[in-house]
Design a protein around this motif. Sequence first.
Motif, PDB file in Angstrom:
ATOM      1  N   ASN A  79       0.833  -1.198   0.000  1.00  0.00           N
ATOM      2  CA  ASN A  79       0.000   0.000   0.000  1.00  0.00           C
ATOM      3  C   ASN A  79       0.874   1.257   0.000  1.00  0.00           C
ATOM      4  O   ASN A  79       1.602   1.503   0.964  1.00  0.00           O
ATOM      5  CB  ASN A  79      -0.902  -0.006   1.235  1.00  0.00           C
ATOM      6  N   SER A 100      -2.857  -2.374 -12.326  1.00  0.00           N
ATOM      7  CA  SER A 100      -4.219  -2.071 -12.762  1.00  0.00           C
ATOM      8  C   SER A 100      -4.488  -0.583 -12.630  1.00  0.00           C
ATOM      9  O   SER A 100      -3.802   0.119 -11.874  1.00  0.00           O
ATOM     10  CB  SER A 100      -5.243  -2.840 -11.914  1.00  0.00           C
ATOM     11  N   SER A 101      -5.491  -0.093 -13.344  1.00  0.00           N
ATOM     12  CA  SER A 101      -5.857   1.326 -13.238  1.00  0.00           C
ATOM     13  C   SER A 101      -6.437   1.624 -11.853  1.00  0.00           C
ATOM     14  O   SER A 101      -6.270   2.738 -11.337  1.00  0.00           O
ATOM     15  CB  SER A 101      -6.850   1.698 -14.337  1.00  0.00           C
ATOM     16  N   LYS A 102      -7.079   0.647 -11.239  1.00  0.00           N
ATOM     17  CA  LYS A 102      -7.617   0.830  -9.884  1.00  0.00           C
ATOM     18  C   LYS A 102      -6.496   1.185  -8.910  1.00  0.00           C
ATOM     19  O   LYS A 102      -6.593   2.143  -8.132  1.00  0.00           O
ATOM     20  CB  LYS A 102      -8.317  -0.455  -9.435  1.00  0.00           C
ATOM     21  N   PHE A 103      -5.417   0.420  -8.961  1.00  0.00           N
ATOM     22  CA  PHE A 103      -4.309   0.685  -8.039  1.00  0.00           C
ATOM     23  C   PHE A 103      -3.487   1.896  -8.473  1.00  0.00           C
ATOM     24  O   PHE A 103      -2.830   2.527  -7.645  1.00  0.00           O
ATOM     25  CB  PHE A 103      -3.443  -0.558  -7.880  1.00  0.00           C
ATOM     26  N   LEU A 105      -4.866   4.655  -9.505  1.00  0.00           N
ATOM     27  CA  LEU A 105      -5.597   5.752  -8.861  1.00  0.00           C
ATOM     28  C   LEU A 105      -5.261   5.839  -7.378  1.00  0.00           C
ATOM     29  O   LEU A 105      -5.114   6.925  -6.826  1.00  0.00           O
ATOM     30  CB  LEU A 105      -7.099   5.567  -9.056  1.00  0.00           C
ATOM     31  N   LYS A 106      -5.146   4.694  -6.726  1.00  0.00           N
ATOM     32  CA  LYS A 106      -4.797   4.693  -5.303  1.00  0.00           C
ATOM     33  C   LYS A 106      -3.399   5.271  -5.085  1.00  0.00           C
ATOM     34  O   LYS A 106      -3.168   5.996  -4.106  1.00  0.00           O
ATOM     35  CB  LYS A 106      -4.879   3.266  -4.746  1.00  0.00           C
ATOM     36  N   GLU A 109      -3.680   8.994  -5.461  1.00  0.00           N
ATOM     37  CA  GLU A 109      -4.315   9.558  -4.258  1.00  0.00           C
ATOM     38  C   GLU A 109      -3.360   9.583  -3.076  1.00  0.00           C
ATOM     39  O   GLU A 109      -3.450  10.455  -2.206  1.00  0.00           O
ATOM     40  CB  GLU A 109      -5.563   8.744  -3.913  1.00  0.00           C
ATOM     41  N   GLU A 129      -4.582 -10.034 -12.100  1.00  0.00           N
ATOM     42  CA  GLU A 129      -5.556  -9.817 -13.176  1.00  0.00           C
ATOM     43  C   GLU A 129      -5.035 -10.269 -14.537  1.00  0.00           C
ATOM     44  O   GLU A 129      -5.798 -10.441 -15.478  1.00  0.00           O
ATOM     45  CB  GLU A 129      -5.922  -8.328 -13.262  1.00  0.00           C
ATOM     46  N   ALA A 143      -6.668   6.965 -16.702  1.00  0.00           N
ATOM     47  CA  ALA A 143      -7.182   7.050 -15.331  1.00  0.00           C
ATOM     48  C   ALA A 143      -6.484   8.100 -14.477  1.00  0.00           C
ATOM     49  O   ALA A 143      -7.088   8.655 -13.561  1.00  0.00           O
ATOM     50  CB  ALA A 143      -7.071   5.687 -14.651  1.00  0.00           C
TER      51      ALA A 143
END
Length: 295
Positions: A79, A100-103, A105-106, A109, A129, A143
């Motif tokens: 993280n 991934s695009s999800k991570f 973004l994290k 952030e 994935e 993203a």
Amino acid sequence: MVWASGWRLASAVSNAGALGIIGAGSMYPDVLKEHIRKYKAASEQPFAVNLPLLYPDIEAHIKTVIEEKVPIIFTSAGNPKTWTGILKKEGVIVVHVVSSSKFALKAQEAGCDAIVAEGFEAGGHNGREETTTMVLIPLVKEAVHIPVIAAGGIASGRQMLAAMVLGAEGVQMGSRFVASEEASSHIRFKNRIITAGEGDTDLSLKQLTPVRLLKNQFYEQVKQLESTGASPADLKALLGHGRAKKGMFEGDLENGELEIGQVAAGIRSILPAEKILQEIWQEFLTARQALYTSL
């Protein structure tokens, strides 16, 4: 790049005009400090340290890179919120590796300065994935608004150009430099890389931390266990301690863990890092000119 990228390889890469990265995942804190100091004696160019956040003594590594004033840190396998703020307060540039695009973004952030978007083709720790680099880079680029560095399946100038056409601002290469003269990986492992063919690697150990492995006796044991529905505890017992060191650093090609990317199938020589970079850059320029000419 565990057991491959110490101060010799990192300084050779940086001195040749790219950004050398010390791979800290296989180092104790005192060893990392030694490599950083030897790097500084060998090069005045910028460099980075890669810190896998799952490392059991990560706090000691964080303390070391801050005390030694490492300018850039690549974090992975964890993280980014945990340490990014602390590192940035010390003036460190932080880049986080995602699959991934999800991570992505994290990571954005969390305050990361840039992202390495690493496709399924990559060696070492990988995404469950199984998103390929060609699919991943445009998704991540769309993203986030921070710079995107492409990784996974990139070992040549043409592949670098393709990644940039997809939207990446730069590329990160690992496997090509494992087969370099300065890499600390064992010569038997290097020779195995340059004889690898298509299909000789596979993404394994997905119940633990996914890694891409060259197929050998250890890999077959992993697949056998996985085919019988083995638990993570069973796989951990098989993996044991020092399996990667046994394969990549000590050269046990049957019982060791041999992490490398799919692109090993296209690597055919062991060269000095400077020569590798010269070949990549020239191929990039030639391919770019050919692309412009064809338009």
